[in-house]
Design a protein around this motif. Structure first.
Motif, short mmCIF file in Angstrom:
data_model
loop_
_atom_site.label_atom_id
_atom_site.label_comp_id
_atom_site.label_asym_id
_atom_site.label_seq_id
_atom_site.Cartn_x
_atom_site.Cartn_y
_atom_site.Cartn_z
N PHE A 108 35.57 5.21 -17.39
CA PHE A 108 35.73 4.67 -18.75
C PHE A 108 36.52 5.67 -19.59
CE2 PHE A 108 32.97 3.51 -22.73
CZ PHE A 108 33.95 2.64 -23.18
N THR A 122 39.40 6.23 -23.27
CA THR A 122 40.03 5.67 -24.46
C THR A 122 41.11 6.60 -24.98
OG1 THR A 122 39.60 4.64 -26.62
CG2 THR A 122 38.49 6.69 -26.19
N ASP A 123 42.04 6.06 -25.74
CA ASP A 123 43.13 6.83 -26.33
C ASP A 123 43.68 6.10 -27.54
OD1 ASP A 123 44.34 9.28 -25.84
OD2 ASP A 123 44.97 8.69 -23.84
N ARG A 146 50.11 14.67 -23.95
CA ARG A 146 50.05 15.66 -25.04
C ARG A 146 49.89 17.07 -24.48
NH1 ARG A 146 45.48 14.45 -29.37
NH2 ARG A 146 44.45 13.62 -27.52
N SER A 155 32.84 4.74 -26.11
CA SER A 155 33.97 5.65 -26.27
C SER A 155 34.28 5.78 -27.75
CB SER A 155 35.19 5.14 -25.51
OG SER A 155 35.72 4.00 -26.14
N LEU A 156 34.78 6.96 -28.13
CA LEU A 156 34.97 7.29 -29.54
C LEU A 156 36.38 7.80 -29.75
CD1 LEU A 156 33.65 7.95 -32.35
CD2 LEU A 156 33.13 10.21 -31.41
N SER A 157 37.20 7.02 -30.43
CA SER A 157 38.57 7.44 -30.71
C SER A 157 38.72 7.62 -32.21
CB SER A 157 39.53 6.38 -30.17
OG SER A 157 40.78 6.51 -30.77
N ILE A 211 49.69 6.59 -32.03
CA ILE A 211 50.33 6.54 -33.33
C ILE A 211 51.71 7.17 -33.14
CG2 ILE A 211 48.45 6.43 -34.98
CD1 ILE A 211 47.97 9.35 -34.68
N THR A 242 33.09 9.34 -23.78
CA THR A 242 34.50 9.72 -23.66
C THR A 242 35.15 9.51 -25.02
OG1 THR A 242 36.51 9.42 -22.30
CG2 THR A 242 35.30 7.43 -22.88
N GLY A 243 36.30 10.13 -25.24
CA GLY A 243 36.90 9.97 -26.57
C GLY A 243 38.27 10.54 -26.68
N ASP A 244 38.78 10.49 -27.90
CA ASP A 244 40.13 10.97 -28.19
C ASP A 244 40.18 11.31 -29.67
OD1 ASP A 244 42.87 11.48 -27.72
OD2 ASP A 244 43.43 9.50 -28.44
N THR A 245 40.89 12.38 -30.03
CA THR A 245 41.05 12.73 -31.44
C THR A 245 42.53 12.95 -31.71
OG1 THR A 245 38.95 13.91 -31.27
CG2 THR A 245 40.21 14.24 -33.27
N LYS A 246 43.04 12.23 -32.69
CA LYS A 246 44.44 12.41 -33.08
C LYS A 246 44.48 12.74 -34.57
CE LYS A 246 46.54 11.35 -29.17
NZ LYS A 246 46.59 10.06 -28.50
#
Lengths: 338, 338
Positions: free
Chosen positions: B65, B67-68, B228, A105-107, B71, A139-143
């Motif tokens: 699976f 992720t998050d 979000r 996973s990539l955040s 912030i 899977t991932g998340d970008t903030k």
């Protein structure tokens, strides 16, 4: 069309239309073949039919799970970048446990105003190493954070793997050889050289270790990748948890001359220099030849660096025959390298 | 002994002795019962004997699976804090896919000089919600950044779960009822009130959803948690991916009067207000009574908010009978809330 002057904006992380657009660009780049499903959903799904094909058996195997945050300065350095190191770090944490990685996973948390070109360059680098290691980003998340609230970019990866047998760091036995899969500390040298504008040919050793550990894992009694804290922290942990004494030999030290020179010049203990693509392990005498034979195919510098015996503590046997204790790094460490 | 004036230092993230000490304190707090092993190693290990006991079958189940990254500003807010929200967010992302969470990874990046008391308070909050949801924290990472390089603290969680059947967001069918598990948007109200010093009794709705979704998941054709982007982004995604039209009814809107008043006062679309402990779902007419009956035990405000039909787009049917389109939020969103 990507304009090189484009910047990451707050709305790229807001969950609305712009977030979707950026996500589409990220997905276009990440192309590692995967049997995971629903990768555009709230979570990625791995049907267990896929697990069965790998020979995984319920009741005999283990799920393995790890995570790591990466905040590297500089972001791009000789031999890699923050994206490559984030993927390698998680693959390697699974690998040193004896696990084969199933997915990552990539955040990403990125600063408003960050160059979009650099951002996509990091995603491309992630894709390249994911393909090389054959471990998909699933899977991932970008903030996005307001300007000044984060230093450029931070990446957290987590990973799942499966292992028939777990390699722990408490399995070293008296008489085991201690080996290194190659020269250590090059990652720290590369980062320091970039930061202090010091000229060197040494590049970061950052690379995925899953393939070489897969071929040797059944022979490794204990295994760790000497990242933060370097050889010092990691060999001390193996000795402590395995309840053995470990003697490293100065004449077999796995460091390049230039790395040692830099450590002396800066007054930083070479044993705390980190690697991001090397492992150290304890191997029984009966398996040592086989293991080194395999590892030398991946890196000719794989070698024995010491031996375990009854007792406790870690010591360096100097060329003059003295014994110098090696301890867990205390006090100020070198600048953050991962 | 903890002195309240103690601060997080760079060396707490360096991988040496001080890192070990902090890690020991974190582990002393995290006490959720777990069958995961090797939690002090490079990765946590779940023997599949444990999976078998849950009724998990190879070839019939799925690994899930997610992720998050979190912030949040402020870090502590009415109804929760960054630690609680990070754990709930990941539990909820697994839950809306129909998965039962097995374990959570916890990666923390904290600013040098951050109050150690606040840090440990966040860990305690993580422990509390992890115990309540019965989902253990099994592996983690702690990094410390130099002062000014991050805004106080950032937490990234990842989670693994198992699901016999996956709920996707593309499964809504014409004639399905659209439901909400409770009032929406309270999380945004709580954060805005804290940030703008606006008095309100509304607390964040932040909570784990795994137990209520577990009891209803077999009846949910589509499911999402409106974090979000709020209801707007999430209902549009369900309609788009499911290829249906969705009509929400103004008279059934799941918002408190005070939330609507705040949204009007600030000129922010109420449909973009986020929740961190609510889900929306599509349910067939034949199951709607059963589902609402179960959900009302968890929250009496669970209710029908609209209906799916053939066609495309999402519309709000106003009290006067008009149809107003609801779209994916574009342009500037409300201040970051997760």
């Amino acid at each position: 069309m990507l304009h090189t002057a484009q910047k990451i904006e707050l709305d790229h992380g807001g969950g609305g239309y712009k977030s979707w657009e950026l996500l589409k660009e990220i997905r276009r780049i990440l192309k590692c073949k995967t049997e995971w499903k629903n990768c555009e959903d709230d979570a990625a799904v791995l049907p267990t039919e896929t697990l069965m094909k790998t020979g995984f058996k319920l009741g005999k195997g283990n799920l393995v799970f790890t995570t790591d945050a990466f905040i590297v300065n500089p972001i791009f350095f000789p031999g890699g970048d923050i994206g490559k190191i984030a993927v390698c770090g998680t693959i390697n944490d699974l690998s040193v446990m004896g696990a084969e990685p199933l997915g990552i996973s990539l955040s990403i948390v990125v600063e408003e105003g960050f160059s979009k070109k650099d951002f996509l360059q990091i995603i491309k680098s992630i894709n390249k190493v994911s393909q090389k290691a054959k471990v998909p980003i699933v899977t991932g998340d970008t903030k996005v954070m307001e300007k000044g609230k984060i230093d450029k970019i931070e990446i957290t990866t987590a990973g799942i793997g499966t292992a028939q047998n777990i390699i722990s760091n408490n399995g070293a036995k008296p008489d085991d050889f201690i080996i290194s899969s190659g020269d250590l500390g090059d990652h720290t040298v590369a980062l320091l050289s970039e930061r202090f504008n010091y000229k060197t040919k040494i590049k970061s050793d950052c690379k995925p270790l899953n393939l070489e550990i897969k071929k040797t894992s059944r022979y490794l009694n204990a295994c760790k990748d000497p990242t933060r804290g370097g050889l010092a922290a990691n060999i001390v942990e193996i000795a402590k948890k395995s309840k053995v004494k470990i003697i490293l030999e100065e004449k077999f030290l796995p460091y390049k001359k230039e790395a040692i020179a830099l450590s002396e010049f800066l007054g930083i203990d070479i044993f705390s220099f980190a690697s991001e693509g090397r492992f150290i392990a304890a191997v029984s005498p009966k398996n040592i030849k086989k293991v080194l034979g395999i590892l030398k195919q991946f890196n000719p510098k794989a070698k024995i660096i010491g031996k375990a015996e009854k007792g406790k503590g870690v010591f360096l046997k100097t060329n003059l025959g003295g014994l110098r204790p090696i301890e867990m790094p205390k006090g100020k460490l070198i600048p953050r390298i991962c």
